[in-house]
Design an enzyme around this catalytic site. Structure first.
Site, short mmCIF file in Angstrom:
data_model
loop_
_atom_site.label_atom_id
_atom_site.label_comp_id
_atom_site.label_asym_id
_atom_site.label_seq_id
_atom_site.Cartn_x
_atom_site.Cartn_y
_atom_site.Cartn_z
N SER A 68 0.82 -1.22 0.00
CA SER A 68 0.00 0.00 0.00
C SER A 68 0.85 1.26 0.00
O SER A 68 0.41 2.32 0.47
CB SER A 68 -0.97 0.02 1.20
OG SER A 68 -1.89 -1.05 1.11
N ARG A 92 -10.51 -15.02 9.75
CA ARG A 92 -11.87 -14.89 9.21
C ARG A 92 -12.28 -16.21 8.56
O ARG A 92 -11.44 -16.92 8.00
CB ARG A 92 -11.94 -13.75 8.20
CG ARG A 92 -13.20 -13.72 7.35
CD ARG A 92 -13.41 -12.37 6.68
NE ARG A 92 -14.05 -11.42 7.61
CZ ARG A 92 -14.31 -10.15 7.30
NH1 ARG A 92 -13.95 -9.65 6.13
NH2 ARG A 92 -14.89 -9.36 8.18
N GLU A 124 -2.93 -11.35 -5.66
CA GLU A 124 -1.52 -11.28 -5.26
C GLU A 124 -0.82 -12.61 -5.55
O GLU A 124 -1.05 -13.60 -4.87
CB GLU A 124 -1.43 -10.96 -3.77
CG GLU A 124 -2.02 -9.61 -3.38
CD GLU A 124 -1.01 -8.49 -3.45
OE1 GLU A 124 0.08 -8.70 -4.04
OE2 GLU A 124 -1.29 -7.41 -2.92
N ARG A 157 -3.11 -15.18 -3.37
CA ARG A 157 -3.96 -14.48 -2.40
C ARG A 157 -4.96 -13.63 -3.16
O ARG A 157 -4.57 -12.86 -4.04
CB ARG A 157 -3.13 -13.60 -1.47
CG ARG A 157 -3.90 -13.18 -0.22
CD ARG A 157 -3.10 -12.26 0.66
NE ARG A 157 -3.25 -10.87 0.26
CZ ARG A 157 -2.40 -9.89 0.59
NH1 ARG A 157 -1.31 -10.16 1.29
NH2 ARG A 157 -2.63 -8.65 0.19
#
Length: 306
Positions: free
Chosen positions: A143, A231, A276, A259
């Protein structure tokens, strides 16, 4: 007893590729070292741009955290092309390190975030309509150089235009996307897939909390800090992930890992943010058995015929 491909030198040697700022690997990646040793595999971190490394001395070269490549992508892609036994392979690296691959996936029917692409030298002004937008370079990691802008705010409009100019002046392509507000509540879901005997298989999922709090004001480190929790993946998320992976050029059998990052769109259905395949955090510390599954994925590629 397992017989490893190219293991005439004794126990197989695996390079876990990183960058100089993380010369001893990211802490999450270090979790695979013990499981690999238990499988008779000698693994060690190796910095990708170290000129003294003999890459041919390794039976497998696994891309993990070479996160400083973004400003030297051409060099990185050229390096990857010259490394034998690289996973994920060099052709995947070339395709996946420029986020314009998202346009190809969208054309293949994968639900993606609507994106405007601004080439270096092109003029751009924030759209007249208000709302929040994300600006980021087409080549980036962690990021970096990514910001969130509220176009109802005159200062944000100026900062957004300056962000595009900064990237353009550096010869970089800019992505402009609407900010999906669901990330503030549900967060981003990353689905992790690891290689097995029959190809990629779903391993685990994590939630990323919202990361973008405002405009990007320039370099602020190798990567932005992330809030990660485990999750459980939903069926609709797994379906989009499988659709995404089915569209990868060359197929998924060549991959050690993948990913798939998803966020709910305006209608609540998952849309792809990024796929990814080059240097993703795999978050193996957030799921029981994941370090062993990654070690098994690596041994699967060691035993696979070239």
């Amino acid at each position: 007893m397992t017989t490893y491909h190219q293991s005439a030198r004794g126990e197989p040697r695996v390079a876990l590729v990183t960058c100089s700022e993380l010369a001893d690997l990211d802490p999450d990646d270090r979790l695979v070292l013990v499981p690999l040793a238990a499988r008779g595999v000698a693994a060690q971190p190796v910095v990708w741009d170290d000129p003294d490394v003999d890459w041919s001395s390794y039976d497998l070269v696994v891309l993990r955290s070479p996160w400083d490549y973004a400003l030297r992508r051409d060099e990185f892609v050229s390096w990857a092309a010259g490394v034998p036994a690289l996973v994920n392979p060099a052709a995947v690296v070339r395709w996946n390190t420029d986020k314009r691959y998202l346009g190809e996936l969208s054309a293949a029917g994968v639900p993606t975030v609507p994106t405007t692409w601004i080439e270096p030298g092109e003029s751009w002004q924030p759209p007249a309509e208000t709302g929040e937008y994300v600006l980021k370079p087409a080549v980036s990691a962690g990021s970096q150089d990514t910001g969130r802008y509220d176009l109802a705010d005159p200062e944000h409009r100026e900062l957004a235009a300056a962000h595009v100019r900064r990237l353009s002046d550096a010869g970089r392509v800019t992505m402009v996307e609407p900010y999906l507000r669901a990330v503030d509540t549900e967060g981003e879901t990353a689905l992790l897939f690891l290689a097995g005997p029959e190809g990629l298989a779903f391993s685990h999922a994590i939630r990323k909390g919202p990361m973008l709090t405002g405009p990007d004001l320039g370099p602020d480190g190798l990567y932005k800090a992330e809030e990660i929790t485990a999750r459980t993946a939903r069926a609709d998320q797994l379906a989009v992930a499988e659709q995404t992976l089915a569209a990868v050029p060359g197929g998924t059998r060549q991959l050690l890992y993948a990913r798939v990052d998803l966020i709910p769109g305006p209608d609540g259905k998952p849309v792809l943010v990024e796929l990814e395949l080059t240097e993703p955090s795999l978050f193996i510390g957030y799921a029981d058995g994941a370090p062993d599954r990654l070690a098994d994925a690596i041994t699967t590629h060691l035993t696979r015929p070239s």
